[in-house]
Design a protein around this motif. Structure first.
Motif, mmCIF file in Angstrom:
data_model
loop_
_atom_site.group_PDB
_atom_site.id
_atom_site.type_symbol
_atom_site.label_atom_id
_atom_site.label_comp_id
_atom_site.label_asym_id
_atom_site.label_seq_id
_atom_site.Cartn_x
_atom_site.Cartn_y
_atom_site.Cartn_z
ATOM 1 N N THR A 255 3.444 -3.431 4.228
ATOM 2 C CA THR A 255 2.381 -2.656 4.867
ATOM 3 C C THR A 255 1.360 -2.197 3.838
ATOM 4 O O THR A 255 0.142 -2.262 4.072
ATOM 5 N N ASP A 256 1.833 -1.737 2.690
ATOM 6 C CA ASP A 256 0.927 -1.288 1.627
ATOM 7 C C ASP A 256 0.112 -2.446 1.062
ATOM 8 O O ASP A 256 -0.952 -2.232 0.473
ATOM 9 N N TYR A 379 -6.358 -9.141 6.434
ATOM 10 C CA TYR A 379 -5.847 -7.973 5.710
ATOM 11 C C TYR A 379 -6.045 -6.727 6.571
ATOM 12 O O TYR A 379 -7.103 -6.527 7.177
ATOM 13 N N VAL A 380 -5.028 -5.897 6.640
ATOM 14 C CA VAL A 380 -5.108 -4.636 7.400
ATOM 15 C C VAL A 380 -4.931 -3.481 6.425
ATOM 16 O O VAL A 380 -3.872 -3.344 5.799
ATOM 17 N N LYS A 381 -5.963 -2.684 6.296
ATOM 18 C CA LYS A 381 -5.908 -1.557 5.358
ATOM 19 C C LYS A 381 -4.836 -0.579 5.808
ATOM 20 O O LYS A 381 -4.836 -0.117 6.953
ATOM 21 N N PRO A 382 -3.876 -0.241 4.932
ATOM 22 C CA PRO A 382 -2.801 0.675 5.343
ATOM 23 C C PRO A 382 -3.324 2.084 5.572
ATOM 24 O O PRO A 382 -4.218 2.559 4.857
ATOM 25 N N LEU A 383 -2.783 2.750 6.581
ATOM 26 C CA LEU A 383 -3.144 4.132 6.854
ATOM 27 C C LEU A 383 -2.454 5.044 5.860
ATOM 28 O O LEU A 383 -1.374 4.720 5.343
ATOM 29 N N PRO A 384 -3.037 6.201 5.579
ATOM 30 C CA PRO A 384 -2.354 7.163 4.697
ATOM 31 C C PRO A 384 -1.001 7.523 5.284
ATOM 32 O O PRO A 384 -0.871 7.776 6.481
ATOM 33 N N ARG A 486 3.764 10.654 -2.775
ATOM 34 C CA ARG A 486 3.478 10.129 -1.445
ATOM 35 C C ARG A 486 3.964 8.688 -1.347
ATOM 36 O O ARG A 486 3.770 7.890 -2.252
ATOM 37 N N GLY A 487 4.566 8.363 -0.206
ATOM 38 C CA GLY A 487 4.957 6.983 0.038
ATOM 39 C C GLY A 487 6.124 6.528 -0.796
ATOM 40 O O GLY A 487 6.339 5.357 -0.974
#
Length: 489
Positions: A255-256, A379-384, A486-487
């Motif tokens: 996802t990242d 490409y899908v920009k990951p959400l915060p 984070r993450g």
């Protein structure tokens, strides 16, 4: 019922349905053997619903006394069975409910009290509800054991035996299984009477439309890049891992990297499992990273690629994982990724599974890999990523439990100077508000917002700086100075 099936695009039967329906519709006990994806669910759902819709219904439905019972080994399979049979049951006005653990039993109990005709259940929770008196199986006309071999693998046979002993001996029984080992044959001898055996596929028979690939890589970094490349296609794909932790970690990494992925494993709550599987089924997410919990029971159409990121421990797991693709006559590919120290074990596993395939030494740039990937998804920009709150914390970051309140009161000086965990202040003992921070008692100013030791600081719940530990979702992670990373994994 034919119209209901046609509305779903089902207008012709599979071989196991052709073989078994004359006997099952006639009320005979049937032992059906066929590998995953062969159409077993409709093979028993159609005759069960058709027979219950007639004279077997027996008048008004009674609370807690179903007419049919389907036992399945996993929550996912139980849910999939319910989805398949519900449109058929509705044609006859039959009600069904699904029973499994991992969720509150309140909804399940309410459904039983209201009266249902068909119960689809996992053995453990069903036995619990039977012991509590919420369900009685003395009216069951039809009993079905699905994936009996997997129930045996999971150690459910003693529970299944106790449950089946509570059903009428003269009822119709159907047992469907890919194999008859590990005690399944004992179930057949004990509960099926004058049964008819229908065996469509041998346990190890390969699917003609399924193509197997073994990709050997020279190290973990090459493997990591290859996984990302294989996951980047536009079609649905399932990546299988051995452990829950690594499944979660890989889903986050993909996802990242701009490849949306969801995970499916035993550490997730049922709500999380349902949500992730729904996103995958709907096509909102094209990559599912799973443990063997998804090797059976995940019936999603058009999965074009199954990847054994970690080769399974034994050949039956390989076959069931692989069976998520090339279903219902569609084509599909199966890839096994092999590190140098896994080559010998993987070769032995494939021999036992009767799979003949020539290993290939590859990298992410190899032509064989590019051909399998096909069209690359955008490409899908990951959400915060939103940090999971620590159990016991409110959104403000301060634990509201009695123990934490007592510790804060002591720490803020209300004990007159001690402040140790083993002492209770007058304020905590009497319920009166603790004295304000900095009042006489400790002789020094109170700390601002606490240290983070009792569930977070007053400053947004930041962890203690300098490498303190933060408890998140059952995992202890080291925080960086200034707050939780984070993450983190």
């Amino acid at each position: 019922m034919v119209a209901a099936l046609a509305a779903q695009g089902i207008d012709s039967p599979f071989p196991i349905q052709i073989d078994t329906l004359p006997d099952t519709l006639g009320g005979r006990d049937v032992l059906g053997r066929g590998k995953t994806g062969s159409g077993k669910t409709l093979a028993f759902s159609i005759p069960m619903v058709a027979r219950l819709g007639g004279k077997l219904a027996g008048g008004n439905r009674r609370p807690g006394r179903p007419l049919a019972l389907i036992l399945a080994p996993t929550r996912e399979l139980a849910t999939q069975i319910t989805v398949a049979l519900t449109p058929l049951a509705e044609v006859y006005g039959l009600k069904s409910t699904t029973i499994f653990g991992g969720v509150s039993q309140q909804r399940q109990v309410a459904a039983l009290k209201a009266g249902v005709d068909i119960v689809v259940a996992c053995p453990g929770r069903l036995e619990d509800l039977m012991k509590q008196g919420f369900v009685n199986l003395d009216s069951v006309e039809i009993s079905i054991l699905d994936e009996a071999d997997h129930m045996a693998d999971l150690g459910f046979l003693p529970v299944v035996t106790r449950i089946m002993d509570k059903t009428p001996q003269n009822g119709q029984r159907m047992l469907f299984s890919a194999t008859l080992d590990n005690g399944v044959d004992k179930l057949v001898r004990r509960y099926l009477h004058n049964e008819v055996l229908h065996s469509v596929d041998e346990a190890n028979s390969p699917v003609a439309a399924m193509t197997h690939h073994v990709f050997e890589v020279d190290g973990t970094e090459t493997k990591r890049i290859l996984i990302e490349k294989l996951a980047s296609g536009s079609g649905r794909r399932i990546l299988f891992m051995r452990t829950k932790h690594h499944a979660k970690k890989l889903a986050r990494q993909l996802t990242d990297s701009g490849i949306p992925a969801v995970d499916l494993h035993g550490n997730l709550s049922q709500v999380q499992r349902d949500r992730n599987l729904a996103a995958f089924s709907a096509g909102d997410v094209k990559v599912l990273v799973a443990t063997d919990v998804a090797a059976r029971g995940v019936h999603v159409d058009d999965i074009e690629l199954v990847i054994h990121v970690d080769p399974p421990a034994e050949h039956k797991a390989y076959l069931h994982r692989s069976g998520r693709t090339a279903r219902a006559g569609a084509a599909g590919d199966v890839v096994t990724l092999v590190l140098p120290d896994q080559r010998k074990d993987t070769a032995l596993l494939l021999r036992k599974a009767a799979i003949s395939v020539q290993p290939q030494q590859v990298t992410a740039a190899s032509a064989a890999v590019t051909a399998l990937v096909g069209d690359v998804a955008a490409y899908v920009k990951p959400l915060p990523r939103v940090e999971t709150p620590v159990r016991g914390q409110s959104q403000g970051g301060r634990s509201q439990g009695a123990n934490a309140q007592r510790k804060r009161a002591n720490r803020d000086g209300s004990t007159g100077g001690g402040g140790r965990d083993g002492q209770r202040s007058d304020a905590a003992r009497s319920g009166r508000p603790a004295r304000a921070a900095g009042e006489a008692g400790s002789g020094r100013p109170a700390r601002q917002g606490g240290s983070g030791r009792s569930g977070g600081s007053g400053q947004g719940g930041a962890a203690q700086s300098g490498g303190g530990k933060l408890q998140v979702g059952g995992l202890v992670r080291m925080s960086q100075a200034g707050g939780a990373r984070r993450g983190g994994r």
